[in-house]
Design a protein around this motif. Sequence first.
Motif, PDB file in Angstrom:
ATOM      1  N   ILE A 220     -18.817 -17.339  20.305  1.00  0.00           N
ATOM      2  CA  ILE A 220     -19.045 -16.757  18.984  1.00  0.00           C
ATOM      3  C   ILE A 220     -18.408 -15.378  18.877  1.00  0.00           C
ATOM      4  CG2 ILE A 220     -20.799 -15.962  17.346  1.00  0.00           C
ATOM      5  CD1 ILE A 220     -22.692 -18.054  18.525  1.00  0.00           C
ATOM      6  N   PHE A 221     -18.580 -14.560  19.914  1.00  0.00           N
ATOM      7  CA  PHE A 221     -18.151 -13.169  19.829  1.00  0.00           C
ATOM      8  C   PHE A 221     -16.629 -13.041  19.723  1.00  0.00           C
ATOM      9  CE2 PHE A 221     -17.186  -8.909  21.438  1.00  0.00           C
ATOM     10  CZ  PHE A 221     -18.039  -8.150  20.658  1.00  0.00           C
ATOM     11  N   ILE A 222     -15.894 -13.810  20.530  1.00  0.00           N
ATOM     12  CA  ILE A 222     -14.428 -13.688  20.501  1.00  0.00           C
ATOM     13  C   ILE A 222     -13.874 -14.131  19.151  1.00  0.00           C
ATOM     14  CG2 ILE A 222     -12.297 -14.657  21.439  1.00  0.00           C
ATOM     15  CD1 ILE A 222     -13.610 -14.557  24.194  1.00  0.00           C
ATOM     16  N   LEU A 223     -14.337 -15.274  18.654  1.00  0.00           N
ATOM     17  CA  LEU A 223     -13.887 -15.730  17.335  1.00  0.00           C
ATOM     18  C   LEU A 223     -14.294 -14.719  16.264  1.00  0.00           C
ATOM     19  CD1 LEU A 223     -14.798 -19.547  17.532  1.00  0.00           C
ATOM     20  CD2 LEU A 223     -12.513 -18.525  17.631  1.00  0.00           C
ATOM     21  N   GLY A 224     -15.501 -14.194  16.395  1.00  0.00           N
ATOM     22  CA  GLY A 224     -16.000 -13.240  15.411  1.00  0.00           C
ATOM     23  C   GLY A 224     -15.239 -11.934  15.410  1.00  0.00           C
ATOM     24  N   ILE A 225     -14.945 -11.390  16.592  1.00  0.00           N
ATOM     25  CA  ILE A 225     -14.298 -10.079  16.641  1.00  0.00           C
ATOM     26  C   ILE A 225     -12.868 -10.147  16.119  1.00  0.00           C
ATOM     27  CG2 ILE A 225     -13.405 -10.235  19.027  1.00  0.00           C
ATOM     28  CD1 ILE A 225     -14.212  -7.298  19.368  1.00  0.00           C
ATOM     29  N   PHE A 226     -12.165 -11.243  16.432  1.00  0.00           N
ATOM     30  CA  PHE A 226     -10.818 -11.392  15.878  1.00  0.00           C
ATOM     31  C   PHE A 226     -10.889 -11.608  14.368  1.00  0.00           C
ATOM     32  CE2 PHE A 226      -9.194 -12.934  20.234  1.00  0.00           C
ATOM     33  CZ  PHE A 226      -8.859 -11.627  20.583  1.00  0.00           C
ATOM     34  N   GLY A 227     -11.927 -12.319  13.915  1.00  0.00           N
ATOM     35  CA  GLY A 227     -12.121 -12.510  12.483  1.00  0.00           C
ATOM     36  C   GLY A 227     -12.390 -11.205  11.769  1.00  0.00           C
ATOM     37  N   VAL A 228     -13.238 -10.347  12.370  1.00  0.00           N
ATOM     38  CA  VAL A 228     -13.549  -9.043  11.773  1.00  0.00           C
ATOM     39  C   VAL A 228     -12.292  -8.193  11.670  1.00  0.00           C
ATOM     40  CG1 VAL A 228     -14.738  -6.849  12.192  1.00  0.00           C
ATOM     41  CG2 VAL A 228     -15.973  -9.001  12.459  1.00  0.00           C
ATOM     42  N   PHE A 229     -11.502  -8.154  12.732  1.00  0.00           N
ATOM     43  CA  PHE A 229     -10.287  -7.335  12.707  1.00  0.00           C
ATOM     44  C   PHE A 229      -9.247  -7.888  11.724  1.00  0.00           C
ATOM     45  CE2 PHE A 229     -11.532  -5.824  17.110  1.00  0.00           C
ATOM     46  CZ  PHE A 229     -11.817  -4.535  16.693  1.00  0.00           C
ATOM     47  N   TYR A 230      -9.201  -9.210  11.600  1.00  0.00           N
ATOM     48  CA  TYR A 230      -8.255  -9.817  10.654  1.00  0.00           C
ATOM     49  C   TYR A 230      -8.664  -9.530   9.210  1.00  0.00           C
ATOM     50  CZ  TYR A 230      -6.015 -13.400   7.792  1.00  0.00           C
ATOM     51  OH  TYR A 230      -5.324 -14.050   6.793  1.00  0.00           O
ATOM     52  N   LEU A 231      -9.940  -9.760   8.878  1.00  0.00           N
ATOM     53  CA  LEU A 231     -10.407  -9.578   7.505  1.00  0.00           C
ATOM     54  C   LEU A 231     -10.382  -8.107   7.084  1.00  0.00           C
ATOM     55  CD1 LEU A 231     -13.409 -12.092   7.506  1.00  0.00           C
ATOM     56  CD2 LEU A 231     -11.176 -12.382   6.393  1.00  0.00           C
ATOM     57  N   LEU A 357     -22.344  -8.692  14.742  1.00  0.00           N
ATOM     58  CA  LEU A 357     -21.696  -9.801  15.445  1.00  0.00           C
ATOM     59  C   LEU A 357     -22.271  -9.962  16.845  1.00  0.00           C
ATOM     60  CD1 LEU A 357     -19.490 -11.966  15.805  1.00  0.00           C
ATOM     61  CD2 LEU A 357     -17.916 -10.121  16.454  1.00  0.00           C
ATOM     62  N   GLY A 358     -22.462  -8.840  17.547  1.00  0.00           N
ATOM     63  CA  GLY A 358     -23.051  -8.901  18.890  1.00  0.00           C
ATOM     64  C   GLY A 358     -24.431  -9.497  18.878  1.00  0.00           C
ATOM     65  N   CYS A 359     -25.206  -9.165  17.849  1.00  0.00           N
ATOM     66  CA  CYS A 359     -26.556  -9.719  17.712  1.00  0.00           C
ATOM     67  C   CYS A 359     -26.499 -11.226  17.455  1.00  0.00           C
ATOM     68  CB  CYS A 359     -27.272  -9.004  16.573  1.00  0.00           C
ATOM     69  SG  CYS A 359     -29.018  -9.419  16.435  1.00  0.00           S
ATOM     70  N   MET A 360     -25.637 -11.642  16.537  1.00  0.00           N
ATOM     71  CA  MET A 360     -25.503 -13.068  16.211  1.00  0.00           C
ATOM     72  C   MET A 360     -24.995 -13.864  17.411  1.00  0.00           C
ATOM     73  SD  MET A 360     -23.871 -12.780  12.378  1.00  0.00           S
ATOM     74  CE  MET A 360     -23.622 -14.553  12.283  1.00  0.00           C
ATOM     75  N   SER A 361     -24.096 -13.272  18.175  1.00  0.00           N
ATOM     76  CA  SER A 361     -23.520 -13.960  19.337  1.00  0.00           C
ATOM     77  C   SER A 361     -24.548 -14.181  20.433  1.00  0.00           C
ATOM     78  CB  SER A 361     -22.335 -13.149  19.893  1.00  0.00           C
ATOM     79  OG  SER A 361     -21.338 -12.959  18.913  1.00  0.00           O
ATOM     80  N   SER A 362     -25.605 -13.368  20.432  1.00  0.00           N
ATOM     81  CA  SER A 362     -26.666 -13.492  21.444  1.00  0.00           C
ATOM     82  C   SER A 362     -27.674 -14.579  21.108  1.00  0.00           C
ATOM     83  CB  SER A 362     -27.397 -12.150  21.605  1.00  0.00           C
ATOM     84  OG  SER A 362     -26.531 -11.136  22.056  1.00  0.00           O
TER      85      SER A 362
END
Length: 552
Positions: A220-231, A357-362
């Motif tokens: 979740i975190f890797i997909l999320g962090i790249f998504g955050v930086f892209y958006l 994102l870190g919270c959701m990934s946990s």
Amino acid sequence: MLAYGLIIIFILNIIYAVYNLKERLNAWNIVSIIGMVAFSIVLLFKLETVPTMFFDEANGMYDSWALSKYGVDSNLNSNPIYLQSFAGQGQSILYARLVGTFFKILGYNVYVYRLPLVLVSLTSVILLFNVLNAFDIKSKSIFLTVMVFCTSPWLIMISRFGMDCNISPFMVLIGTLLLLLSTRFKIGGVCTRILVGMLGTFILGLTAYSYNVGWMYLLIFILGIFGVFYLSKNIPVKELLLYIFILLLELIPIMIFAIRSNIDALNKTVHIFIWTYPKLLSSRASESMISFDGDVLHNIVKNVLDGGHMFLNNTDGLPWNSIPGIGAYYPIMLPFLMIGIIISLYRRNIIDKLLILGCMSSIPIMLVVTPNYNHWIFIHFVVLGFITIGINEIFISKKVQLAIVMSYAILFLNFSSIYFQQRNIAVGQYDVNLIKTIKRLKTKNYKKVYFDTTDFQFLMMIRDLIPISPYEYQATKDNPNSKEILTVNSKFENYQMIDSNNMNQSIEKKSLILIDVKKDNGNLAKNKKLKKVGQDKISSETYNVYKTTDKN
């Protein structure tokens, strides 16, 4: 290689911190620097003896030493992608590899084994200071961040305890901070931006090599962090694709292992390219995961409630992880945590989004992994971040500022006074002072060292703290060189277990005999004409010490 990389990053961080201090010289930043120096002193103080060594930590230490000196682990696997460990249940490889170089340079002892984790922890805190300065965050807010992080009981305790999984949250934090830092290099700094971003991506990927359930978080975190930086348009698409490609290359070896180790037909020791993929004879899943039999939803709900009780009760019951009543972040921080979560959900800047994102990934881990501070390891930095945001919102008047700083100082001093006076040796822990006892007894000078003990860890303690070649260990232990029975129960080197109530067993000449006082009735010494030469404590047990005589 990993060790040299850590040292370089650590030094560059210090240089960057000095530069930031020069560019933004003010009282808050100066106090932050002083706080980080104090944090480093706390982490290094009594590092060898506090906490008492846990047997998983000690097994990792022996494997790390064996790999660095002989090129094989304790089970004679060369270049393993994962450690089989003492019973085939497995341990992650990253920290063992990182420590190896330190053993080569500084020698083998508990202090040296724990030192790299201290350096990783210091690197993460200094990098956090640097990144917040790079984003022009107010110096007062940076000070609060340093205060909350550097006085956290959880961060102090995890930084001093060399379990294989304890390095994993630092990999997430450092990798994320470097990716954040890369976004500050705009036009004219493209090469620097890409290099910093690649390094951050690589370090983030190392998380998969540091904790076996880290996959649940990383997916979740890797997909999320790249998504955050892209958006947020902080990192161009081409660079994100490059980072994803690097990550995939990095993760292929551990992905192969994850697949093979969870399929019975494929779970066998094989060599692929430069790696050894060891067979796991047992799994930690039964210990760390909920039961998937019966009412799974009920088990999930119970697991979440148990986790909530753990945090509200301020302890996970493990002495190396927490002190009862103090918890991971101090009990009075709960209101600030709630305020911080609300602020982040409402404000949603880049840092808020990463914390959310870190919270959701946990969440997957909190649903199916049984709670303790190690198992739920990725949530802690997120909680500290939310607490910092909450405190920052009320840190306005000088009276409030003084009250909060003084409260933290009192809480920290109370925690420290308890933590550094710990003396009890719990089940699963080793007393490192046994090294001095065994060396004083000069056990290597005897043909045999017979022992009868109530301590089931006796042989593992000796092997881990006073190591011998893994080749000699395998050749002399129970079931020599076995690939199916890895444990040591009754013998290795010149150590041999006996039953002190059995008068028919033979005792060789020139031998030393150690009999637990709880088991010694004196009959063996009388029957075999042994000479008592003293009494010594080895870890948690006391032993009568005998020698054979010329009459034996």
